[in-house]
Design a protein around this motif. Structure first.
Motif, PDB file in Angstrom:
ATOM      1  N   GLU A   1      58.985  63.375  28.459  1.00  0.00           N
ATOM      2  CA  GLU A   1      60.078  63.262  27.570  1.00  0.00           C
ATOM      3  C   GLU A   1      60.512  62.182  26.655  1.00  0.00           C
ATOM      4  O   GLU A   1      60.651  61.897  25.710  1.00  0.00           O
ATOM      5  CB  GLU A   1      61.257  63.636  28.162  1.00  0.00           C
ATOM      6  CG  GLU A   1      61.457  65.252  28.825  1.00  0.00           C
ATOM      7  CD  GLU A   1      62.487  65.385  29.820  1.00  0.00           C
ATOM      8  OE1 GLU A   1      63.333  64.632  29.952  1.00  0.00           O
ATOM      9  OE2 GLU A   1      62.586  66.607  30.319  1.00  0.00           O
ATOM     10  N   LEU A   2      60.117  60.973  27.690  1.00  0.00           N
ATOM     11  CA  LEU A   2      60.400  59.599  27.168  1.00  0.00           C
ATOM     12  C   LEU A   2      59.360  59.270  26.088  1.00  0.00           C
ATOM     13  O   LEU A   2      59.509  58.458  25.245  1.00  0.00           O
ATOM     14  CB  LEU A   2      60.232  58.588  28.188  1.00  0.00           C
ATOM     15  CG  LEU A   2      61.520  58.658  29.072  1.00  0.00           C
ATOM     16  CD1 LEU A   2      61.172  57.822  30.395  1.00  0.00           C
ATOM     17  CD2 LEU A   2      62.785  58.369  28.567  1.00  0.00           C
ATOM     18  N   GLY A   3      58.100  59.660  26.265  1.00  0.00           N
ATOM     19  CA  GLY A   3      56.869  59.268  25.584  1.00  0.00           C
ATOM     20  C   GLY A   3      56.664  58.018  25.273  1.00  0.00           C
ATOM     21  O   GLY A   3      56.389  57.452  26.517  1.00  0.00           O
ATOM     22  N   ALA A   4      56.475  57.376  24.117  1.00  0.00           N
ATOM     23  CA  ALA A   4      56.188  56.049  23.929  1.00  0.00           C
ATOM     24  C   ALA A   4      57.175  54.853  24.477  1.00  0.00           C
ATOM     25  O   ALA A   4      57.055  53.904  24.722  1.00  0.00           O
ATOM     26  CB  ALA A   4      56.013  55.904  22.392  1.00  0.00           C
ATOM     27  N   ARG A   5      58.336  55.635  24.827  1.00  0.00           N
ATOM     28  CA  ARG A   5      59.483  54.712  25.470  1.00  0.00           C
ATOM     29  C   ARG A   5      59.222  54.338  26.900  1.00  0.00           C
ATOM     30  O   ARG A   5      59.703  53.550  27.201  1.00  0.00           O
ATOM     31  CB  ARG A   5      60.859  55.247  25.010  1.00  0.00           C
ATOM     32  CG  ARG A   5      61.190  55.357  23.592  1.00  0.00           C
ATOM     33  CD  ARG A   5      62.921  55.458  23.396  1.00  0.00           C
ATOM     34  NE  ARG A   5      62.973  56.927  24.145  1.00  0.00           N
ATOM     35  CZ  ARG A   5      63.967  57.186  24.687  1.00  0.00           C
ATOM     36  NH1 ARG A   5      64.852  56.331  25.175  1.00  0.00           N
ATOM     37  NH2 ARG A   5      64.247  58.351  25.194  1.00  0.00           N
ATOM     38  N   ALA A   6      58.339  54.975  27.471  1.00  0.00           N
ATOM     39  CA  ALA A   6      58.361  55.134  28.881  1.00  0.00           C
ATOM     40  C   ALA A   6      57.686  53.761  29.274  1.00  0.00           C
ATOM     41  O   ALA A   6      56.775  53.398  28.730  1.00  0.00           O
ATOM     42  CB  ALA A   6      57.406  56.428  29.253  1.00  0.00           C
ATOM     43  N   LEU A   7      58.278  53.044  30.323  1.00  0.00           N
ATOM     44  CA  LEU A   7      57.765  52.104  30.684  1.00  0.00           C
ATOM     45  C   LEU A   7      57.461  52.517  32.221  1.00  0.00           C
ATOM     46  O   LEU A   7      57.910  53.311  32.777  1.00  0.00           O
ATOM     47  CB  LEU A   7      58.749  50.862  30.814  1.00  0.00           C
ATOM     48  CG  LEU A   7      59.217  50.356  29.601  1.00  0.00           C
ATOM     49  CD1 LEU A   7      60.543  49.330  29.851  1.00  0.00           C
ATOM     50  CD2 LEU A   7      58.126  49.823  28.657  1.00  0.00           C
ATOM     51  N   PHE A   8      56.634  51.574  32.997  1.00  0.00           N
ATOM     52  CA  PHE A   8      56.009  51.932  34.318  1.00  0.00           C
ATOM     53  C   PHE A   8      56.240  50.856  35.259  1.00  0.00           C
ATOM     54  O   PHE A   8      55.371  49.850  35.164  1.00  0.00           O
ATOM     55  CB  PHE A   8      54.729  52.483  34.274  1.00  0.00           C
ATOM     56  CG  PHE A   8      53.979  52.809  35.613  1.00  0.00           C
ATOM     57  CD1 PHE A   8      54.685  53.846  36.261  1.00  0.00           C
ATOM     58  CD2 PHE A   8      53.008  52.189  36.041  1.00  0.00           C
ATOM     59  CE1 PHE A   8      54.156  54.175  37.542  1.00  0.00           C
ATOM     60  CE2 PHE A   8      52.538  52.638  37.412  1.00  0.00           C
ATOM     61  CZ  PHE A   8      53.106  53.489  38.196  1.00  0.00           C
ATOM     62  N   GLY A   9      57.078  51.175  36.339  1.00  0.00           N
ATOM     63  CA  GLY A   9      56.776  50.570  37.589  1.00  0.00           C
ATOM     64  C   GLY A   9      57.003  48.730  37.690  1.00  0.00           C
ATOM     65  O   GLY A   9      57.315  48.244  36.646  1.00  0.00           O
ATOM     66  N   HIS A  10      57.132  48.284  38.794  1.00  0.00           N
ATOM     67  CA  HIS A  10      56.852  47.111  39.051  1.00  0.00           C
ATOM     68  C   HIS A  10      55.832  46.913  40.118  1.00  0.00           C
ATOM     69  O   HIS A  10      55.618  47.643  41.075  1.00  0.00           O
ATOM     70  CB  HIS A  10      58.295  46.585  39.751  1.00  0.00           C
ATOM     71  CG  HIS A  10      59.551  46.568  39.020  1.00  0.00           C
ATOM     72  ND1 HIS A  10      59.837  45.653  37.811  1.00  0.00           N
ATOM     73  CD2 HIS A  10      60.540  47.590  38.959  1.00  0.00           C
ATOM     74  CE1 HIS A  10      60.878  46.218  37.409  1.00  0.00           C
ATOM     75  NE2 HIS A  10      61.422  47.238  37.767  1.00  0.00           N
ATOM     76  N   ASP A  11      55.380  45.602  40.008  1.00  0.00           N
ATOM     77  CA  ASP A  11      54.364  45.294  41.141  1.00  0.00           C
ATOM     78  C   ASP A  11      54.722  44.604  42.408  1.00  0.00           C
ATOM     79  O   ASP A  11      55.476  43.660  42.033  1.00  0.00           O
ATOM     80  CB  ASP A  11      53.179  44.358  40.609  1.00  0.00           C
ATOM     81  CG  ASP A  11      52.144  44.183  41.308  1.00  0.00           C
ATOM     82  OD1 ASP A  11      51.138  43.596  40.837  1.00  0.00           O
ATOM     83  OD2 ASP A  11      52.051  44.537  42.539  1.00  0.00           O
ATOM     84  N   ALA A  12      54.609  45.331  43.293  1.00  0.00           N
ATOM     85  CA  ALA A  12      55.333  44.773  44.664  1.00  0.00           C
ATOM     86  C   ALA A  12      54.803  43.405  44.964  1.00  0.00           C
ATOM     87  O   ALA A  12      55.443  42.576  45.811  1.00  0.00           O
ATOM     88  CB  ALA A  12      55.083  45.622  45.790  1.00  0.00           C
ATOM     89  N   ARG A  13      53.629  43.049  44.514  1.00  0.00           N
ATOM     90  CA  ARG A  13      53.021  41.685  44.732  1.00  0.00           C
ATOM     91  C   ARG A  13      53.756  40.653  44.138  1.00  0.00           C
ATOM     92  O   ARG A  13      53.558  39.458  44.432  1.00  0.00           O
ATOM     93  CB  ARG A  13      51.638  41.687  44.481  1.00  0.00           C
ATOM     94  CG  ARG A  13      50.529  42.755  45.299  1.00  0.00           C
ATOM     95  CD  ARG A  13      49.272  42.819  44.775  1.00  0.00           C
ATOM     96  NE  ARG A  13      49.258  42.908  43.371  1.00  0.00           N
ATOM     97  CZ  ARG A  13      48.223  42.739  42.544  1.00  0.00           C
ATOM     98  NH1 ARG A  13      46.996  42.472  43.000  1.00  0.00           N
ATOM     99  NH2 ARG A  13      48.343  43.236  41.133  1.00  0.00           N
TER     100      ARG A  13
END
Length: 425
Positions: free
Chosen positions: A411-423
């Motif tokens: 649904e978000l398409g190109a607007r989608a961001l992804f996660g954070h790195d726990a490190r």
């Protein structure tokens, strides 16, 4: 304004075959929302209280007819006609009706089911997805999955003291790719277990539950599966651990009797964690020390808090008061967010806001007794959660959440961001 026209609860079954509560809310406009609540096995002493019937001749005392009755006969009449978008007012009204600190009179299972169903109905009334309704137009980040691949402790009849061994696909460029990494490793692990003569039966949260000789063997098998699936440990995939230490803490010591460690002091247990972090690419340890061992909590943070994520669950129980205390005392540096620990959507949001102000990571999480409800998937996106814990990549009650996140990503398409790195701590 769209007002509550009716609220109706019913008793359904969770993934362990125990009763739980489902609530449907219908608004004057005809918009509706339905939501179901989970139940935990490893339960913190300060969690909001489930209400069970206690009738040993019916579901061995686990029925929830009392909670259902409280929704239908007490909460529903009181909330009728309220503006469904007034989430805080609705939640506060239920707390006032209950009149106890931990919702023991109405039951947190009753109150949360109503709270969530109202939020779902409000989203429907506004014609937007739940994650947008709760988080606004900037709710576009998909959380990093912490995928349970081996179960132990109270979540499986296995030989392991530690409760959850998880993989974290830190190298994936998107949520859908992270999920693919996890699935491929899960199936590689199944093949390895089979060739070694171990069972590939799964525990409560969908992770495998083999009879292994040690906790280290579980890590070694996962590392082997990562490589067999074509991924690089520590680069593409890291590990996370939920120790659930309170489950084996008694008389001032930690009794790791399943794997032959016998008893350890908190210092000795922390030394063991340090050895594991040195040997394996572990980026997060949850409930590594019992919440009733404050000295041990401080020692764990001193030893590893600068290096990895030290996640509080039983310690903070999604309670803003306890999170504030943990921030002040430096007892952990991240929090698990479980809605049924605190009992209302608005209180869970308040807990998240505290984490944000402290610059903590936080993971929205399921429970071991789940339903097909996908509320937490939308909630994780709405709250910009760094991680989500919703079990393994099998069992429908777990994959329902992952599949909803795939839908949201689409649904978000190109607007989608992804996660954070726990490190990045």
């Amino acid at each position: 304004m769209d007002c509550i026209g009716s609220i109706r609860a019913m008793e359904i079954l969770d993934s362990r075959g125990n009763p739980t509560v489902r609530v449907s809310v219908v608004l004057d406009s005809g918009a509706r929302g339905t939501s179901s609540v989970p139940a935990g096995a490893s339960i913190g002493v300060n969690e909001a209280a489930e209400l069970r019937d206690g009738d040993m001749f019916r579901y061995r005392g686990r029925g929830v007819r009392k909670a259902v009755g409280n929704v239908n006969d007490v909460l529903a009449p009181a909330l009728m006609g309220m503006d469904v978008t007034r989430q805080v007012e609705i939640d506060d009204a239920m707390r006032e009706i209950d009149g106890t600190a931990n919702l023991e009179r109405m039951g947190a299972n009753a109150v949360l089911a109503v709270s969530q169903a109202c939020a779902v109905a409000a989203a429907a009334s506004n014609g937007v997805p739940l994650y947008t309704y709760l988080g606004g137009k900037d709710a576009v980040r998909l959380p990093m999955p912490m995928i349970n691949v081996i179960n132990g402790g109270k979540h499986a009849d296995s030989s392991l003291d530690m409760q959850e061994f998880m993989i974290v696909p830190i190298g994936a460029p998107s949520f859908s790719e992270a999920l693919r990494y996890g699935v491929e490793i899960f199936h590689a692990l199944a093949r390895i277990l089979g060739t070694r003569g171990y069972t590939s039966a799964v525990g409560d949260e969908g992770g495998f539950a083999p009879l292994l000789t040690s906790n280290e063997e579980a890590f070694d098998l996962i590392m082997e599966a990562i490589v067999a699936a074509g991924y690089r440990p520590g680069v593409d995939i890291c590990l996370a651990l939920d120790a659930a230490a309170a489950s084996f803490f008694r008389d001032g010591n930690y009794w790791l009797s399943r794997t032959g460690y016998r008893s350890k002091t908190s210092v000795q247990l922390i030394e063991l964690y340090q050895q594991w972090v040195h040997k394996y690419p572990i980026v997060s340890i949850e409930d590594g020390i019992a919440e009733s061992d404050p000295a041990g909590l401080r020692e764990l943070m001193t030893a590893l808090g600068h290096q990895i994520q030290i996640m509080g669950d039983d310690l903070v129980v999604t309670n803003p008061e306890f999170i504030a205390r943990a921030i002040e005392q430096g007892s952990c540096n991240a929090a698990l967010i479980k809605l049924n620990q605190i009992g209302t959507v608005s209180a869970a949001i308040a807990a998240v806001e505290l984490c944000c102000r402290a610059h903590w990571h936080y993971a929205v999480a399921h429970r071991s007794g789940e339903t097909e409800d996908t509320f937490i998937a939308d909630f994780a996106v709405a709250m910009n959660a760094s991680h989500i814990k919703t079990g393994s990549v099998c069992r429908g009650e777990r994959t329902a959440k992952y599949n909803r996140l795939l839908e949201i990503e689409g649904e978000l398409g190109a607007r989608a961001l992804f996660g954070h790195d726990a490190r990045s701590r």
